[in-house]
Design a protein around this motif. Structure first.
Motif, PDB file in Angstrom:
ATOM      1  N   THR A 100      11.361  55.036  59.667  1.00 21.23           N
ATOM      2  CA  THR A 100      11.780  54.341  60.893  1.00 21.23           C
ATOM      3  C   THR A 100      12.622  53.110  60.578  1.00 21.23           C
ATOM      4  OG1 THR A 100       9.769  55.091  61.998  1.00 21.23           O
ATOM      5  CG2 THR A 100      10.946  53.248  63.007  1.00 21.23           C
ATOM      6  N   GLN A 104      16.264  52.156  62.152  1.00 19.03           N
ATOM      7  CA  GLN A 104      16.479  50.936  62.921  1.00 19.03           C
ATOM      8  C   GLN A 104      17.618  50.114  62.318  1.00 19.03           C
ATOM      9  OE1 GLN A 104      15.195  49.863  65.941  1.00 19.03           O
ATOM     10  NE2 GLN A 104      16.900  48.451  65.621  1.00 19.03           N
ATOM     11  N   THR A 108      21.172  49.038  64.202  1.00 16.38           N
ATOM     12  CA  THR A 108      21.717  47.676  64.244  1.00 16.38           C
ATOM     13  C   THR A 108      23.155  47.663  63.752  1.00 16.38           C
ATOM     14  OG1 THR A 108      19.513  46.729  63.877  1.00 16.38           O
ATOM     15  CG2 THR A 108      21.409  45.317  63.403  1.00 16.38           C
TER      16      THR A 108
END
Length: 469
Positions: A100, A104, A108
């Motif tokens: 994860t 993430q 970004t």
């Protein structure tokens, strides 16, 4: 007993000003009471040659700041991230194998105002800024941390005229050659200096930073870093109609993995800080600060990055040439590729972009590359299929399944030795941080990227040299 270093000793090391000597003596007297003189001298030399890497050190930061080149005074600009609905498009390969954190971090990156397109390879895991295994195309901007600290980290494979039986027949000679002609770790060097034209390039004189790094680059040429860097002999099975156009069969092969050493690290740290100074981003994206390619700093970084990449290639060339000469081997073919670099490329829609591959292998149509596994699992000789959605990329290896800290907690030296014995692999150096169980299964990763690459051969390690952490 206090460590005492005389003023004349400091002067000989290049501490030629009163300020530099005063800073050094004050720090030594306050913080180095239990350090040996040799250790302190090594630190002082390292700070002078590579000050950027000591800027965050609590003890030595003031001295490092003194030796750092002063960046040009530039105004900074504050940027906001795009809303998720407006973020650049992403294609993920082997998503179920990716943690994860990496996903993430990629999200970004895709929210940056300069982001155009992204791809995530199946070996991906969390890193600094862009995840390892992340590929990012940007508009006229280069992100030092999206290239990585080890600029030009790469694979290099030599295939020799001998067959796979050579490894067993000449195991002793191979081990001796690896001990004599490879060096791993942050400090030290080989017993002899390698020569290569890259060291004589005028680029070293074009920035103050590169001038300070030329000496270290000369000392470290032909050596490897720590972590997962390696030099290993093994057997490669080439398949029919392989990209190298060699007869199918089993051959002796040499595979190495390392990057641009102190040169690349210093360039990465200096320009990352410079990017952060002029490109202000929200805290979750601060490591993705970029340099405009039209700026002086952007051009300097690009020039320095290119030099670091060429230097990494030169180091591999020296390693392979020295080992081949020591063992009397003749190379039939060589395959090599960067996996921490940035390139100018044209996207499918015609837009010009800077494509960052941080822990990803270039896989344009017909590109030859090598994707390694672990020290007990195969690596694969591949050719790219040129998939636009993947930004013409593939994985750079199996990818870590656990952090180095977790690996140290999960494995023992005795278990590692038993596993190596079971697979018939000899390890010189190495550590449990690089235990095979710390990595994802390479065949699972290869299965997740069948649309990205064709496989032309299978390499199995036999005698592996790594840094002993």
């Amino acid at each position: 007993m206090k460590t005492v270093i005389q003023l004349k000793e400091l002067s000989k090391m290049g501490y030629t000003t009163d300020v530099a000597r005063s800073l050094a003596i004050n720090i030594i007297s306050r913080h180095c009471k239990h350090e040996t003189k040799e250790d302190v001298v090594n630190v002082l030399k390292n700070i002078q040659e590579q000050p950027q890497t000591w800027l965050q050190n609590e003890t030595w930061s003031k001295l490092a700041e003194y030796f750092c080149p002063e960046p040009d005074d530039e105004t900074f600009q504050v940027y906001a991230l795009k809303h998720q609905n407006d973020a650049a498009p992403l294609k993920v390969y082997g998503g179920k194998h990716i943690d994860t954190n990496a996903k993430q971090q990629m999200a970004t990156a895709l929210a940056l105002p300069v982001a155009l397109q992204g791809a995530l390879m199946p070996d991906a895991h969390g890193g600094y800024g862009l995840p390892i295994g992340g590929v990012l195309a940007t508009n006229n901007a280069v992100i030092p941390y999206a290239v990585g600290v080890d600029i030009g980290c790469r694979m290099s494979l030599s295939i020799f005229s001998e067959n796979e039986k050579y490894v067993k027949r000449y195991a002793y000679q191979i081990k001796e050659a690896l001990r004599d002609h490879t060096h791993f770790g942050m400090e030290g060097s080989l017993d002899y200096r390698n020569e290569h034209e890259v060291l004589d390039r005028s680029i070293f004189q074009q920035t103050e930073l590169l001038r300070t790094l030329q000496g270290k680059a000369a000392r470290q040429l032909g050596t490897s870093g720590s972590g997962n860097h390696f030099v290993e002999f093994g057997a490669i099975e080439l398949y029919e109609n392989n990209i190298l156009q060699l007869p199918a069969g089993n051959y002796l092969a040499l595979l190495s993995h390392s990057g641009s050493r102190g040169l690349g690290a210093a360039v990465a740290m200096y320009y990352t800080q410079l990017a952060m100074d002029v490109c202000k981003l929200p805290s979750e994206a601060k490591n993705l600060a970029w340099l405009d390619m039209n700026s002086e700093a952007g051009q300097e970084y690009w020039m320095s990055m290119t030099l670091a990449g060429d230097y990494a290639k030169a180091s591999h060339d020296c390693i392979h040439a020295n080992l081949a000469k020591a063992l009397g081997l003749q190379a039939l073919a060589k395959v090599e590729n960067h996996h921490n670099f940035a390139w100018r490329e044209t996207l499918q829609d015609g837009r010009e972009a800077i494509v960052h591959r941080k822990g990803a292998t270039p896989a344009h149509k017909g590109d030859a590359g090598i994707i390694p596994g672990s020290m007990t699992s195969p690596g694969y000789l591949v050719s790219g299929k040129g998939v636009d959605a993947a930004l013409n990329s593939a994985s750079h290896g199996a990818g870590r399944a656990m952090s180095r800290k977790k690996a140290k907690e999960s494995f023992t030296n005795s278990a590692l030795k038993k596993m190596l014995a079971d697979y018939g692999v000899c390890l010189i150096g190495g550590s449990i941080e690089e235990a095979p169980g710390a990595y994802k299964d390479i065949d699972t990763i290869m299965s997740a990227q069948t649309e990205l690459v064709d496989v032309h051969g299978k390499f199995m390690p036999a005698i592996v040299r790594m840094n002993k952490e």
